[in-house]
Design an enzyme around this catalytic site. Structure first.
Site, PDB file in Angstrom:
ATOM      1  N   ASP A 269       0.888  -1.283   0.163  1.00 11.93           N
ATOM      2  CA  ASP A 269       0.027  -0.008   0.018  1.00 11.93           C
ATOM      3  C   ASP A 269       0.947   1.310   0.035  1.00 11.93           C
ATOM      4  O   ASP A 269       2.107   0.921   0.204  1.00 11.93           O
ATOM      5  CB  ASP A 269      -1.124  -0.053   1.118  1.00 11.93           C
ATOM      6  CG  ASP A 269      -2.177   1.070   0.950  1.00 11.93           C
ATOM      7  OD1 ASP A 269      -2.016   1.723   0.002  1.00 11.93           O
ATOM      8  OD2 ASP A 269      -3.335   0.835   1.600  1.00 11.93           O
TER       9      ASP A 269
HETATM   10  C1  BGC Z   1      -5.081   3.189   0.220  1.00 11.27           C
HETATM   11  C2  BGC Z   1      -5.122   2.264  -1.075  1.00 11.27           C
HETATM   12  C3  BGC Z   1      -5.220   2.788  -2.318  1.00 11.27           C
HETATM   13  C4  BGC Z   1      -3.701   3.523  -2.463  1.00 11.27           C
HETATM   14  C5  BGC Z   1      -3.546   3.966  -3.839  1.00 11.27           C
HETATM   15  C6  BGC Z   1      -3.850   3.973  -0.159  1.00 11.27           C
HETATM   16  O1  BGC Z   1      -3.594   5.110   0.681  1.00 11.27           O
HETATM   17  O2  BGC Z   1      -5.121   2.652   1.428  1.00 11.27           O
HETATM   18  O3  BGC Z   1      -6.427   1.455  -0.871  1.00 11.27           O
HETATM   19  O4  BGC Z   1      -5.289   1.795  -3.339  1.00 11.27           O
HETATM   20  O5  BGC Z   1      -3.669   4.340  -1.293  1.00 11.27           O
HETATM   21  O6  BGC Z   1      -4.442   5.297  -3.880  1.00 11.27           O
END
Ligand code: BGC
Length: 718
Positions: A269
């Site tokens: 993530d």
């Molecule tokens: C979130 C994810 C997301 C990623 C990309 C993160 O902060 O937890 O779910 O896919 O950002 O935007």
């Protein structure tokens, strides 16, 4: 390209080129970009030079086909080996045609609709140059304080699993044909694992649970998405058994890759590799990189621990180059499976016409249908709904006029395309007088006075209220699950008028509805319905669509009851089994044990009668499945959809078993007076569970079935 071709590329790559493939950057780091991209995390001081962006392997959050093509074209000019970039973004409930939030998709209990939503999302997102979507998010959720419950399909692992598989099928279609099928997008299931259990519902917080609980309830939906072919998995921000998921070798190697047989790309993530240092299980970025690579995390999203450290870690022998090669190979395979080596634009250069599907009439019609089917009627006293369209309606409240109805995680959607409740009502009702409010958080006396004035002339008050869309979603936890306080004096003032009040509630999470529920004659849970919000609301209020959504998550009685969920264990002193006067039982002094609204609850404008619960046998065995049938009749005078749910309780187990567990469901449509017999087949496998030693098996003995509100039966596993 054949595997040998990929191996030849890998053999030709320098260590630095290999490490580059593992980095994912936002589009702003590329020449020719038009947008900033999607920012959901810290960006500070990434120190990205042009040389670095020319080495990175993937892009996060580009927004349009033109942008993707410009970046790709420029990138390939300097790419020594011609390895294209792959473009990923969060298309969570639609690209431009925005569908209801995933929690609302859960409320449809309709896997075909979920698949259609994902299929349309894929068509639009790929026409805009995206190749991977960071969806589905299948984290099981039991705490509505957590703003991200809106992204999940709810509190039940079976419903979540069915939805997870449908999302993946809708996005990817046949996963072996992604190279040719340019209108399909690769799915990325997230957040592995158990991110939905953040303590006290606080974003990015610690998770702690037993291994049995993890396997029994939290892992199945990820596994369902993987079995449906999800090409990618995203790590979670939290720890799992004390070790940050992103650097958790046991979780990723043993559970994800061996037990679940996932062989695709694992992406961190946003910033999660670097955050291992904050968790305190790595002393610095180099250790974080080492742990993540050992855990088989292939792509590092938006931090540079791999980029800055892997070469040195390999050079001094800390990390074997084989680990890096493994990760690079998985990324090359993904790019190859998407057909990028043959066509890095996936058909967009030759067929720019494809972009015409974006926000097409057909897509909007699907969004309207799905939105209406996701709404849950929670109360309808004296059958105040549906409303005759000749009635004079006062449409009031902070959600009456706004186009802020898309919900969080719709960053590519445009609120200007959204149908407000006002516009939806104008289209279907003869006389609608409107008085809105500029904000959900601050409602002025003058705004309330105008609402009251308008309401005094009406036959019925339609009160559109709730949360602004940015009150849920990532980093939007709240400690008290009530409406913004400013709305209660408005509710009181309107209630006092004495006209029927029909409340339409917009929100990204279950709320404590006291102070609203008793002052509403009807209450419609609309969630965030997406682009077609107003039309879908009017469809339900006018009776054009008979409400048929059912809650995918319990609505707590009050914040202090959290977590409250339907499939909890019996206790040693269950309150319901005891004498009502008994004090020393599991209860509260001030509130009931039951949530305000149960999982699975939802009213209709018609009534359904459940009869003739029939079992093909009173026993089940490994070789002999059991058929369970029930006849459902529409006993009202309008057609309606009903979700038939089958719950089972294992009466005696090696560990305490849930009071009931959802095992099957089916949504049916019945005309007035029509009956249908629904048959569910249960096998011994459905009765397995995790024992204290994590052995997954069943026990002979008695099981109880519940269908509808009152039908029960027993059978025995022999
Ligand atoms: C979130 C994810 C997301 C990623 C990309 C993160 O902060 O937890 O779910 O896919 O950002 O935007």
């Amino acid at each position: 390209m054949k595997r040998a071709g990929l191996e030849a590329i890998l053999a030709d790559m320098t260590i630095s080129e290999k490490v580059g493939q593992l980095l994912q950057l936002a589009p702003m780091f590329y020449k020719g970009t038009l947008t900033e991209g999607e920012i959901t995390g810290p960006m500070a001081e990434m120190g990205i030079t042009q040389e670095v962006s020319e080495r990175a392997g993937s892009v996060l959050g580009s927004a349009t086909a033109a942008e993707m093509m410009a970046i790709q074209e420029e990138y390939l000019k300097t790419s020594r080996l011609g390895i294209p970039l792959i473009f990923m973004a969060d298309v969570v409930h639609g690209y431009k045609t925005i569908f209801p939030i995933p929690l609302a998709i859960g409320a449809t209990w309709d896997v075909a609709l979920a698949e259609r939503m994902a299929d349309i999302s894929a068509r639009e997102a790929t026409a805009a140059g995206l190749q991977v979507t960071f969806s589905p998010m299948v984290d099981l959720v039991r705490d509505p304080r957590w703003g991200r419950v809106m992204e999940s399909t709810g509190e039940d692992s079976y419903l979540n699993s069915e939805m997870a598989a449908s999302f993946v099928r809708g996005y990817q279609g046949d996963a072996t044909k992604l190279a040719e099928n340019h209108e399909k997008i690769a799915a990325c299931v997230k957040h592995f694992a158990a991110y939905g259990a953040a303590e006290a519902g606080r974003e990015y917080n610690t998770v702690d649970m037993s291994m049995r609980e993890l396997y029994q309830h939290y892992l199945p939906a990820y596994e369902a998405a993987i079995q449906a072919g999800s090409k990618l998995v995203m790590t979670a921000f939290n720890v799992v058994d004390g070790v940050p998921a992103t650097g958790n070798e046991w979780l990723m190697r043993d559970v994800l890759r061996k037990e679940m047989r996932f062989d695709g790309v694992l992406i961190s993530d946003w910033g999660a590799v670097k955050e291992i240092v904050n968790h305190g299980t790595a002393g610095n970025a180099a250790e974080a990189a080492e742990q993540s690579l050992r855990a088989s995390v292939d792509i590092e999203m938006m931090t540079t621990c791999y980029l800055e450290n892997l070469e040195a870690l390999i050079a001094d022998g800390t990390v074997a180059v084989g680990l890096l090669d493994e990760a690079v190979m998985r990324i090359l395979e993904l790019k190859n499976d998407m057909g990028l080596f043959e066509d890095p634009y996936r058909g967009l250069k030759t067929n720019p016409e494809r972009q015409k599907v974006i926000l097409s009439a057909e897509h909007r019609a699907a969004a309207r249908e799905i939105a209406a089917d996701s709404m849950v009627l929670l109360k309808n006293e004296h059958a105040v709904l549906p409303l005759a369209t000749e009635k004079r309606v006062a449409l009031v409240g902070p959600l009456a006029k706004t186009q802020d109805v898309l919900g969080a995680w719709s960053w590519l959607g445009d609120t200007r395309d959204a149908v407000s409740v006002e516009d939806g009502m104008f289209a279907q009702f003869d006389t609608v007088d409107v008085a809105g409010a500029a904000s959900t958080e601050h409602i002025t006396e003058a705004e309330i006075a105008e609402m009251v004035r308008v309401a005094q002339n009406a036959d019925v008050i339609v009160l559109a209220l709730g949360e602004a869309s940015n009150r849920s979603g990532e980093a939007n936890s709240i400690a008290t699950i009530r409406l913004p306080e400013a709305q209660y004096s408005m509710i009181d003032a309107l209630h006092k008028i004495g006209k029927p009040v029909v409340t339409v509630l917009f929100n990204g999470r279950p709320l404590d509805l006291h102070g609203l529920l008793e002052k509403s004659d009807a209450l419609l849970e609309a969630w965030f319905p997406g682009t077609e919000a107003g039309n879908a609301v009017a469809d339900i209020l006018s009776g054009k669509v008979n409400p048929n959504g059912k809650l995918p998550m319990s609505f707590p009685y009050t914040t202090g009851q959290i977590p409250v969920y339907y499939n909890h264990l019996s206790t040693g002193r269950p309150a319901d089994a005891a004498d009502a006067q008994e004090h020393y039982v599991s209860h509260y002094l001030d509130i009931p044990n039951q949530p305000l609204f149960d999982f699975g609850f939802g009213l209709s404008y018609t009534t359904f009668d459940y009869r003739h619960l029939t079992l093909s046998s009173d026993t089940i065995s490994i070789n002999q499945p059991l058929n369970i049938s029930v006849t459902v009749k529409n006993t009202g005078n309008i057609a309606g959809k009903e979700t038939v749910m089958l719950y089972i309780q294992d009466l005696v187990g090696k560990v305490s078993r849930p009071r009931k567990e959802l095992k099957r469901f089916e949504k049916i449509m019945l005309a007035p007076n029509e009956s249908q017999t629904v048959t569910f087949q249960i096998t011994e496998e459905d009765l397995r569970y995790y024992k204290p030693n994590l052995d997954f098996s069943s026990d002979p003995g008695d099981f109880k079935i519940t269908i509808g509100t009152h039908l029960e039966a027993k059978f025995c596993l022999v």
